[in-house]
Write a protein that holds these residues in place. Structure first.
Motif, PDB file in Angstrom:
ATOM      1  N   SER A  76      19.229   2.935  -1.280  1.00  0.00           N
ATOM      2  CA  SER A  76      18.696   2.258  -2.467  1.00  0.00           C
ATOM      3  C   SER A  76      18.847   3.227  -3.643  1.00  0.00           C
ATOM      4  N   PRO A  77      19.942   3.137  -4.369  1.00  0.00           N
ATOM      5  CA  PRO A  77      20.281   4.199  -5.330  1.00  0.00           C
ATOM      6  C   PRO A  77      19.377   4.274  -6.555  1.00  0.00           C
ATOM      7  N   THR A  78      18.822   3.149  -6.997  1.00  0.00           N
ATOM      8  CA  THR A  78      18.043   3.184  -8.245  1.00  0.00           C
ATOM      9  C   THR A  78      16.547   3.105  -8.002  1.00  0.00           C
ATOM     10  N   VAL A  79      16.119   2.276  -7.100  1.00  0.00           N
ATOM     11  CA  VAL A  79      14.704   2.093  -6.847  1.00  0.00           C
ATOM     12  C   VAL A  79      14.491   1.991  -5.342  1.00  0.00           C
ATOM     13  N   ALA A 118       9.963  -0.705  -5.380  1.00  0.00           N
ATOM     14  CA  ALA A 118      10.199  -2.130  -5.637  1.00  0.00           C
ATOM     15  C   ALA A 118       8.990  -2.954  -5.244  1.00  0.00           C
ATOM     16  N   TYR A 119       8.337  -2.602  -4.158  1.00  0.00           N
ATOM     17  CA  TYR A 119       7.147  -3.333  -3.738  1.00  0.00           C
ATOM     18  C   TYR A 119       5.998  -3.085  -4.721  1.00  0.00           C
ATOM     19  N   ARG A 120       5.902  -1.865  -5.195  1.00  0.00           N
ATOM     20  CA  ARG A 120       4.851  -1.553  -6.171  1.00  0.00           C
ATOM     21  C   ARG A 120       5.084  -2.342  -7.465  1.00  0.00           C
ATOM     22  N   ASP A 121       6.336  -2.488  -7.859  1.00  0.00           N
ATOM     23  CA  ASP A 121       6.652  -3.290  -9.053  1.00  0.00           C
ATOM     24  C   ASP A 121       6.227  -4.745  -8.861  1.00  0.00           C
ATOM     25  N   SER A 161       3.414  -6.792 -11.055  1.00  0.00           N
ATOM     26  CA  SER A 161       3.726  -8.058 -11.726  1.00  0.00           C
ATOM     27  C   SER A 161       2.990  -9.228 -11.099  1.00  0.00           C
ATOM     28  N   ARG A 162       2.078  -8.933 -10.175  1.00  0.00           N
ATOM     29  CA  ARG A 162       1.240  -9.911  -9.500  1.00  0.00           C
ATOM     30  C   ARG A 162       2.052 -10.948  -8.710  1.00  0.00           C
ATOM     31  N   GLU A 163       3.238 -10.555  -8.268  1.00  0.00           N
ATOM     32  CA  GLU A 163       4.021 -11.453  -7.427  1.00  0.00           C
ATOM     33  C   GLU A 163       3.593 -11.352  -5.963  1.00  0.00           C
ATOM     34  N   VAL A 164       3.011 -10.223  -5.600  1.00  0.00           N
ATOM     35  CA  VAL A 164       2.437 -10.058  -4.264  1.00  0.00           C
ATOM     36  C   VAL A 164       1.027  -9.513  -4.429  1.00  0.00           C
ATOM     37  N   ALA A 165       0.215  -9.751  -3.419  1.00  0.00           N
ATOM     38  CA  ALA A 165      -1.180  -9.324  -3.483  1.00  0.00           C
ATOM     39  C   ALA A 165      -1.280  -7.806  -3.388  1.00  0.00           C
ATOM     40  N   ARG A 166      -2.400  -7.280  -3.917  1.00  0.00           N
ATOM     41  CA  ARG A 166      -2.620  -5.844  -3.903  1.00  0.00           C
ATOM     42  C   ARG A 166      -3.449  -5.400  -2.697  1.00  0.00           C
ATOM     43  N   THR A 167      -3.527  -6.224  -1.686  1.00  0.00           N
ATOM     44  CA  THR A 167      -4.383  -5.925  -0.537  1.00  0.00           C
ATOM     45  C   THR A 167      -3.870  -4.753   0.292  1.00  0.00           C
ATOM     46  N   LEU A 168      -2.553  -4.508   0.260  1.00  0.00           N
ATOM     47  CA  LEU A 168      -1.956  -3.424   1.040  1.00  0.00           C
ATOM     48  C   LEU A 168      -1.212  -2.467   0.128  1.00  0.00           C
ATOM     49  N   LYS A 169      -1.219  -1.215   0.511  1.00  0.00           N
ATOM     50  CA  LYS A 169      -0.399  -0.233  -0.187  1.00  0.00           C
ATOM     51  C   LYS A 169       1.049  -0.385   0.266  1.00  0.00           C
ATOM     52  N   PRO A 170       2.012   0.005  -0.576  1.00  0.00           N
ATOM     53  CA  PRO A 170       3.418  -0.109  -0.167  1.00  0.00           C
ATOM     54  C   PRO A 170       3.710   0.624   1.145  1.00  0.00           C
ATOM     55  N   SER A 176      15.761  -3.904  -2.978  1.00  0.00           N
ATOM     56  CA  SER A 176      15.790  -2.539  -3.518  1.00  0.00           C
ATOM     57  C   SER A 176      17.189  -1.944  -3.516  1.00  0.00           C
ATOM     58  N   HIS A 177      18.173  -2.708  -3.084  1.00  0.00           N
ATOM     59  CA  HIS A 177      19.535  -2.173  -3.017  1.00  0.00           C
ATOM     60  C   HIS A 177      20.541  -3.272  -3.340  1.00  0.00           C
ATOM     61  N   PRO A 178      21.685  -2.914  -3.894  1.00  0.00           N
ATOM     62  CA  PRO A 178      22.710  -3.910  -4.207  1.00  0.00           C
ATOM     63  C   PRO A 178      23.399  -4.418  -2.934  1.00  0.00           C
ATOM     64  N   ILE A 179      23.849  -5.677  -2.985  1.00  0.00           N
ATOM     65  CA  ILE A 179      24.523  -6.307  -1.843  1.00  0.00           C
ATOM     66  C   ILE A 179      25.837  -6.897  -2.345  1.00  0.00           C
ATOM     67  N   ARG A 180      26.909  -6.568  -1.615  1.00  0.00           N
ATOM     68  CA  ARG A 180      28.223  -7.123  -1.937  1.00  0.00           C
ATOM     69  C   ARG A 180      28.909  -7.538  -0.638  1.00  0.00           C
ATOM     70  N   THR A 181      29.771  -8.545  -0.739  1.00  0.00           N
ATOM     71  CA  THR A 181      30.613  -8.939   0.399  1.00  0.00           C
ATOM     72  C   THR A 181      32.057  -9.010  -0.083  1.00  0.00           C
ATOM     73  N   ASN A 182      32.978  -8.830   0.848  1.00  0.00           N
ATOM     74  CA  ASN A 182      34.399  -8.898   0.497  1.00  0.00           C
ATOM     75  C   ASN A 182      34.940 -10.305   0.774  1.00  0.00           C
ATOM     76  N   GLY A 183      36.250 -10.439   0.691  1.00  0.00           N
ATOM     77  CA  GLY A 183      36.869 -11.749   0.882  1.00  0.00           C
ATOM     78  C   GLY A 183      36.755 -12.285   2.293  1.00  0.00           C
ATOM     79  N   SER A 184      36.390 -11.422   3.226  1.00  0.00           N
ATOM     80  CA  SER A 184      36.197 -11.879   4.604  1.00  0.00           C
ATOM     81  C   SER A 184      34.734 -12.149   4.922  1.00  0.00           C
ATOM     82  N   GLY A 185      33.858 -11.966   3.943  1.00  0.00           N
ATOM     83  CA  GLY A 185      32.437 -12.201   4.164  1.00  0.00           C
ATOM     84  C   GLY A 185      31.701 -11.008   4.741  1.00  0.00           C
ATOM     85  N   GLU A 186      32.350  -9.842   4.851  1.00  0.00           N
ATOM     86  CA  GLU A 186      31.688  -8.659   5.394  1.00  0.00           C
ATOM     87  C   GLU A 186      30.820  -8.010   4.322  1.00  0.00           C
TER      88      GLU A 186
END
Length: 602
Positions: free
Chosen positions: A273-276, A281-284, A288-297, A346-356
């Motif tokens: 995960s090169p940037t975050v 990402a979970y803390r973000d 932003s209140r998208e997930v509950a604060r009941t658990l720490k990351p 938390s990381h970028p995802i890419r696939t090639n022309g074969s779907g890998e």
């Protein structure tokens, strides 16, 4: 059903209710977060309206497929199954349902056949591909696999072994570990006994996220002095998620000095995960209140990010179908998992022309003293290369496992197993010479035993002057008569003449007699033609022993051979009436026709 205006429900399949460490991934929270963001994204929501269903997969493999059959009407596509043991069957079922499956834990290489599995697509690289890249780079070919006793990990270990063997790597050990101190010691003893294993893949929950079996195994390996640099342990589950490492200390290492020292022999391969990081990402999302604060990351398993990214992966494939104008079907959905490029949790995802999927991975290492994980190498799956990041791996005692021949990683070449050609030929010739020497030695011993048996003991066959006494039969008869007359006290002049003849006659020797006394009985010597006689080989000796043991009323018993003073003769029992030939040639003996006719038939 056309893509526009469609409703698409994603089924998140996993053992969420029976495995507490899988439950720490919070599949409902991850799925809800992904669905909310997808439906808020105009570029994704215009293709379909998304929803999700968390589908409980039993922890027993035998019941997993049964449950999956019941998921037929509960989802439009599936993130799963999680148990690799029935991935093939689940893919075939989805083919019949015309629904796509995007699993993140299926390993079997058979699933890569598009013709047999047209509705199957991987949402992340196959973990064994990543392992093969690492082992190719470091030239570690000989592998051991240890799985914990839970069904899902047993099936994982078996499938990982099959997949690595399909790449030509020698998987020397696949062992199911009992999660007890005694069972762990037994399993590690198997690894030590093999001796040539370089990497041990641990198919079980990572000790860093609460895996008790792995923690106990590494501590036991330390106690058994197996943390010496000759072995590398690789947690398999870290390949399935992005394990945070920047500014992170793991309590499992910080509070356990033995585990910390043992972890010096562990290399953790995980998604980069090169940037975050996942925790960031979970803390973000919490802020932003998208997930509950009941658990720490730190209380949430990084598998959370894998579930989120897999749902997002399916949503982008649905959008690709919408853009192409094709019908939404399982086969089309799997085919349109190509040329994708988006940001996962938390990381970028890419696939090639074969779907890998083309993710990047890191090799994380510790120094045996600090609880921090440090990146040492980056694995680029698109280029198929491993890049050094400037920090050497810290191996216990300063050295790592020995390297194996590069031929293990060369396609189409049969590897010699680590022995060079010169050594192989030398070893082969050495074995042949040793075998030849052994055969010659056995032959000599057997021949010597045969020679000893022929000249010594009660069953000897080869006789000499020391074994026999030559006699003259006619003189012996006369002497016997004289002794009888003396015994009766009668002595005539004829007796005196006979006594004089016996005393004056020359003593019988091998030159003038064919009759001997052997073992107290008279014996006959049948002299053989003159010739050079040297020795008797073992086969001839065996035949002589057979002749000596032969008994029949019409066969004169064979006693042995006489060989001395240039005489070579067959020794048989003495016949007082001479031979049959002598009897027939003796004109003084009158034979009737009945006797002669019987001889004719003989």
């Amino acid at each position: 059903m056309h893509a526009q205006g469609a409703w698409f429900q994603v089924g998140v399949v996993g053992p969420w209710g029976c495995d507490p460490l899988f439950a720490k991934a919070l599949p409902s929270v991850a799925a809800q977060l992904a669905i909310n963001r997808i439906n808020r994204d105009p570029s994704l929501s215009y293709a379909a309206t998304f929803d999700y269903a968390v589908l409980q997969e039993p922890c027993q493999t035998s019941r997993g497929l049964e449950s999956f059959v019941g998921f037929h009407t509960k989802a439009s596509g599936y993130i799963g199954p999680t148990n690799p043991g029935y991935c093939d069957a689940a893919s075939m079922l989805s083919k019949g349902w015309n629904k796509a499956v995007f699993p993140w834990r299926c390993v079997g290489y058979e699933l890569d056949d598009v013709r047999s599995h047209p509705t199957f697509a991987r949402s992340m690289p196959k973990p064994t591909w990543v392992l093969h890249r690492v082992m190719n780079y470091f030239r570690w070919a000989h592998i051991g696999i240890i799985s914990s006793s839970e069904d899902i990990w047993v099936e994982t270990g078996t499938k990982v072994a099959d997949s690595l063997r399909s790449h030509g790597l020698p998987v020397r050990l696949v062992s199911i570990m009992e999660n007890t101190p005694h069972g762990i010691r037994q399993t590690l003893a198997k690894v030590r006994k093999l001796g040539d294993i370089r990497v041990v893949i641990l198919c079980m929950h990572s000790a860093l996220i609460g895996g008790g079996a792995q923690k106990l195994l590494l501590e036991t390996a330390y106690d058994m002095k197996m943390i010496d640099g000759s072995l590398v342990f690789m947690p398999y589950d870290a390949l399935l998620y992005s394990l945070p490492y920047r500014n992170v200390t793991y309590p499992a290492l910080k509070s356990n000095s033995k585990l910390l020292r043992a972890y010096d022999a562990v290399l953790t391969v995980t998604i980069d995960s090169p940037t975050v990081s996942f925790y960031e990402a979970y803390r973000d999302a919490m802020e932003s209140r998208e997930v509950a604060r009941t658990l720490k990351p730190q209380q949430v398993s990084p598998l959370f990010g894998t579930i989120y990214s897999s749902i997002l992966f399916m949503a982008h494939a649905v959008r690709a179908i919408r853009q192409s104008g094709e019908w939404l079907s399982g086969g089309n959905l799997a085919q349109h998992a190509q040329n994708l490029d988006f940001q996962g949790f938390s990381h970028p995802i890419r696939t090639n022309g074969s779907g890998e999927a083309l993710l990047e991975y890191l090799i994380l290492d510790t120094d045996g003293l600090s609880s921090e994980l440090n990146p040492t190498y980056r694995i680029d799956m698109e280029a198929g290369t491993v890049w050094f990041l400037g920090r050497d791996i810290h191996f216990p005692h300063g050295y790592g496992p020995r390297k194996d021949p590069s031929c293990w990683f060369t396609h189409g070449i049969i590897c010699s197993g680590g022995v060079d050609l010169y050594s192989t030929i030398s070893m082969f010739l050495g074995v042949i010479i040793s075998c030849g020497f052994g055969v010659a030695l056995i032959y000599c011993i057997r021949r010597r035993i045969s020679q000893v048996r022929m000249v010594r003991g009660p069953n000897k066959i080869l006789l000499t002057l020391d074994d026999v006494t030559f006699i003259n039969p006619s003189l012996s008869n006369k002497k016997l008569s004289l002794d009888d007359s003396r015994t009766s006290g009668m002595k005539s002049s004829s007796d005196l003449h006979m006594s004089s003849e016996v005393s004056t006659a020359s003593a019988p020797t091998y030159e003038n007699s064919n009759v001997v006394i052997y073992a107290g009985d008279w014996a006959w010597l049948k002299r053989l033609p003159d010739g050079t006689f040297r020795n008797i080989n073992p086969k001839t000796s065996d035949m002589f022993e057979m002749m000596r043991d032969m008994r029949h009323e019409n066969v004169n018993p064979f006693l042995g051979f006489f060989h001395d003073c240039g005489v070579f003769a067959i020794v048989t029992e003495f016949c007082s009436r001479a031979s049959l030939e002598d009897l027939l040639l003796n004109e003084d003996v009158k034979l009737d026709w009945m006797f002669k006719s019987s001889l004719h038939w003989i």
